[in-house]
Design a protein around this motif. Structure first.
Motif, PDB file in Angstrom:
ATOM      1  N   MET A  94       0.853  -1.188   0.000  1.00  0.00           N
ATOM      2  CA  MET A  94       0.000   0.000   0.000  1.00  0.00           C
ATOM      3  C   MET A  94       0.889   1.237   0.000  1.00  0.00           C
ATOM      4  SD  MET A  94      -2.656   1.621   2.742  1.00  0.00           S
ATOM      5  CE  MET A  94      -1.473   2.944   3.108  1.00  0.00           C
ATOM      6  N   HIS A  95       1.033   1.852  -1.173  1.00  0.00           N
ATOM      7  CA  HIS A  95       1.794   3.097  -1.226  1.00  0.00           C
ATOM      8  C   HIS A  95       1.050   4.180  -0.462  1.00  0.00           C
ATOM      9  CE1 HIS A  95       3.735   1.281  -4.861  1.00  0.00           C
ATOM     10  NE2 HIS A  95       4.767   1.957  -4.411  1.00  0.00           N
ATOM     11  N   PHE A  96       1.777   4.952   0.296  1.00  0.00           N
ATOM     12  CA  PHE A  96       1.170   6.140   0.884  1.00  0.00           C
ATOM     13  C   PHE A  96       0.892   7.151  -0.234  1.00  0.00           C
ATOM     14  CE2 PHE A  96       3.811   4.503   4.492  1.00  0.00           C
ATOM     15  CZ  PHE A  96       2.738   4.100   5.276  1.00  0.00           C
ATOM     16  N   ARG A  97       0.086   8.125   0.056  1.00  0.00           N
ATOM     17  CA  ARG A  97      -0.359   9.077  -0.971  1.00  0.00           C
ATOM     18  C   ARG A  97       0.827   9.698  -1.723  1.00  0.00           C
ATOM     19  NH1 ARG A  97      -5.920  11.994   0.911  1.00  0.00           N
ATOM     20  NH2 ARG A  97      -6.451  10.622   2.651  1.00  0.00           N
ATOM     21  N   ALA A 118      -4.666   3.601   5.860  1.00  0.00           N
ATOM     22  CA  ALA A 118      -4.403   2.166   5.988  1.00  0.00           C
ATOM     23  C   ALA A 118      -5.636   1.440   6.522  1.00  0.00           C
ATOM     24  CB  ALA A 118      -3.218   1.929   6.916  1.00  0.00           C
ATOM     25  N   LEU A 119      -6.338   2.052   7.468  1.00  0.00           N
ATOM     26  CA  LEU A 119      -7.541   1.431   8.016  1.00  0.00           C
ATOM     27  C   LEU A 119      -8.605   1.261   6.934  1.00  0.00           C
ATOM     28  CD1 LEU A 119      -9.167   0.346  10.382  1.00  0.00           C
ATOM     29  CD2 LEU A 119      -9.858   2.706  10.898  1.00  0.00           C
ATOM     30  N   GLU A 120      -8.799   2.288   6.111  1.00  0.00           N
ATOM     31  CA  GLU A 120      -9.775   2.187   5.018  1.00  0.00           C
ATOM     32  C   GLU A 120      -9.425   1.044   4.075  1.00  0.00           C
ATOM     33  OE1 GLU A 120     -11.352   5.431   2.711  1.00  0.00           O
ATOM     34  OE2 GLU A 120     -10.697   6.892   4.207  1.00  0.00           O
ATOM     35  N   ASN A 144       5.990   2.784  12.261  1.00  0.00           N
ATOM     36  CA  ASN A 144       5.401   3.665  13.274  1.00  0.00           C
ATOM     37  C   ASN A 144       3.903   3.800  13.048  1.00  0.00           C
ATOM     38  OD1 ASN A 144       5.919   5.889  15.479  1.00  0.00           O
ATOM     39  ND2 ASN A 144       4.617   6.863  13.947  1.00  0.00           N
ATOM     40  N   MET A 145       3.530   4.018  11.775  1.00  0.00           N
ATOM     41  CA  MET A 145       2.116   4.132  11.439  1.00  0.00           C
ATOM     42  C   MET A 145       1.364   2.853  11.798  1.00  0.00           C
ATOM     43  SD  MET A 145      -0.505   3.223   9.314  1.00  0.00           S
ATOM     44  CE  MET A 145       0.406   2.297   8.078  1.00  0.00           C
ATOM     45  N   LEU A 146       1.955   1.693  11.471  1.00  0.00           N
ATOM     46  CA  LEU A 146       1.312   0.409  11.738  1.00  0.00           C
ATOM     47  C   LEU A 146       1.096   0.196  13.234  1.00  0.00           C
ATOM     48  CD1 LEU A 146       0.293  -2.403  10.969  1.00  0.00           C
ATOM     49  CD2 LEU A 146       2.683  -3.146  10.817  1.00  0.00           C
ATOM     50  N   LEU A 147       2.093   0.501  14.053  1.00  0.00           N
ATOM     51  CA  LEU A 147       1.952   0.334  15.498  1.00  0.00           C
ATOM     52  C   LEU A 147       0.866   1.259  16.051  1.00  0.00           C
ATOM     53  CD1 LEU A 147       5.728   0.082  16.490  1.00  0.00           C
ATOM     54  CD2 LEU A 147       4.045  -1.780  16.502  1.00  0.00           C
ATOM     55  N   LYS A 148       0.816   2.476  15.542  1.00  0.00           N
ATOM     56  CA  LYS A 148      -0.229   3.411  15.962  1.00  0.00           C
ATOM     57  C   LYS A 148      -1.609   2.863  15.585  1.00  0.00           C
ATOM     58  CE  LYS A 148      -1.761   8.231  15.230  1.00  0.00           C
ATOM     59  NZ  LYS A 148      -2.897   8.064  14.294  1.00  0.00           N
ATOM     60  N   LEU A 149      -1.727   2.347  14.371  1.00  0.00           N
ATOM     61  CA  LEU A 149      -2.997   1.781  13.911  1.00  0.00           C
ATOM     62  C   LEU A 149      -3.423   0.599  14.787  1.00  0.00           C
ATOM     63  CD1 LEU A 149      -5.309   1.399  11.849  1.00  0.00           C
ATOM     64  CD2 LEU A 149      -3.712   0.062  10.455  1.00  0.00           C
ATOM     65  N   LEU A 150      -2.490  -0.293  15.100  1.00  0.00           N
ATOM     66  CA  LEU A 150      -2.813  -1.452  15.933  1.00  0.00           C
ATOM     67  C   LEU A 150      -3.295  -1.020  17.316  1.00  0.00           C
ATOM     68  CD1 LEU A 150       0.234  -3.713  15.003  1.00  0.00           C
ATOM     69  CD2 LEU A 150      -2.139  -4.070  14.299  1.00  0.00           C
TER      70      LEU A 150
END
Length: 321
Positions: A94-97, A118-120, A144-150
């Motif tokens: 999943m490429h970021f914007r 990422a959640l969407e 970092n983003m993934l850990l925040k999302l989890l």
């Protein structure tokens, strides 16, 4: 019992660990199928799929989240995709914007705490294939983003297992560290790339009205504090770079994670000091934290300098299986 990471012969230097694969790794070509995933705000993400077996597309899928300025061209991404496919797992990067092959549509972009996109996408995956498990691997900013999302999903997680590699879990500490000594070389390269991407946005948008920065002043942005204060914070609704770093550092979300998660970190990471490593009382029972003496930043190259072995890929596969 898994094998702990040991730096390859001639590869103990933190900088060599960090850059070795980018300069010397010969990656296997990947046959991608590209999906443009439309977000709720009208923007889009480029998602690059690679299947273990195109006849069996309902198999478990691993979503990959790249690091700052990374993409499908990054050697660590190509290597991980090839390894996961070989282990029988489908993958999607999943490429970021704006990080794929096309510029995104809006003045905004992505950042270390942008977990909404990422959640969407993951919600979409679960709706499309409700019987297929979803795993995730994040690298650096993506970690970092993934850990925040989890942490945000907590008990409602849509991910079965996750691996976070070289995560800058305390963003202000990392921004300070990379502005010192030899690490400033990495900062110069990364901020330079970010500045180029920002400059291109002035071709399509009235950026001055959004961030109050003249196009000719982009070259004055030399550090992450500069760039995040001038662009990342105002365009994404933060009061300042400090506000952005405070709200988006994943360390504060770790205690809420209820997904089996492996965090891999090296003490010699040239992007950040060991101060970013959380204490045991900050970790939820679902987290396994593995810290090695060597490994650099998203490196972890074993074997030898002439016959390297990419340990991260083997470790992720063992964790998922």
């Amino acid at each position: 019992m898994y094998e702990k990471f040991s730096a390859g012969f001639g590869l103990k230097n933190r900088h060599l660990q960090t850059v070795y694969a980018s300069f010397f790794r010969k990656n296997v070509p990947i046959d991608f199928e590209v999906e443009e995933f439309v977000l709720s705000d009208g923007d889009f993400l480029e998602c690059f799929w690679s299947y273990a077996d195109k006849k069996e597309k309902q198999m478990p899928t691993v979503v990959l989240f790249h690091g700052l300025t990374g993409s499908y061209r990054s050697s660590y991404i190509l290597g991980m995709i090839h390894a996961l496919n070989s282990a029988g797992l489908n993958t999607v990067l999943m490429h970021f914007r704006g990080c794929g092959t096309k510029a995104n549509l809006l003045p905004r972009s992505y950042h270390s705490g942008e977990s909404g996109d990422a959640l969407e996408f993951i919600q979409s995956l679960r709706k499309r294939n409700p019987l297929s498990d979803v795993y995730a691997v994040g690298f650096s900013l993506g970690a970092n983003m993934l850990l925040k999302l989890l942490g945000e999903m907590a008990k409602n997680s849509l991910i079965k297992k996750a691996v976070a590699i070289s995560a800058p879990m305390q963003l202000d500490t990392c921004a300070n560290f990379i502005n010192e000594g030899f690490s400033k070389i990495y900062q110069k390269r990364l901020v330079g790339d970010l500045n180029k991407s920002l400059d291109k946005k002035y071709d399509k948008h009235d950026m001055f009205s959004h961030i109050n920065l003249k196009r000719e002043d982009i070259v004055k942005l030399k550090t992450f504090w500069d760039f995040d204060g001038a662009y990342t914070a105002p365009v994404h609704g933060f009061k300042s770079a400090e506000d952005y770093y405070t709200k988006c550092s994943s360390r504060q979300f770790l205690k809420n994670i209820q997904t089996p998660t492996l965090i891999i970190h090296a003490l010699d990471d040239p992007f950040m000091s060991s101060d970013v490593i959380p204490n045991e009382n900050e970790l939820s029972p679902f987290i396994t934290l593995e810290v090695s003496q060597n490994g650099g930043h998203v490196g972890f190259v074993g074997g030898s300098i002439f016959k390297p072995e990419y340990w991260l890929e083997k470790r992720a596969i063992r964790f998922f299986s």
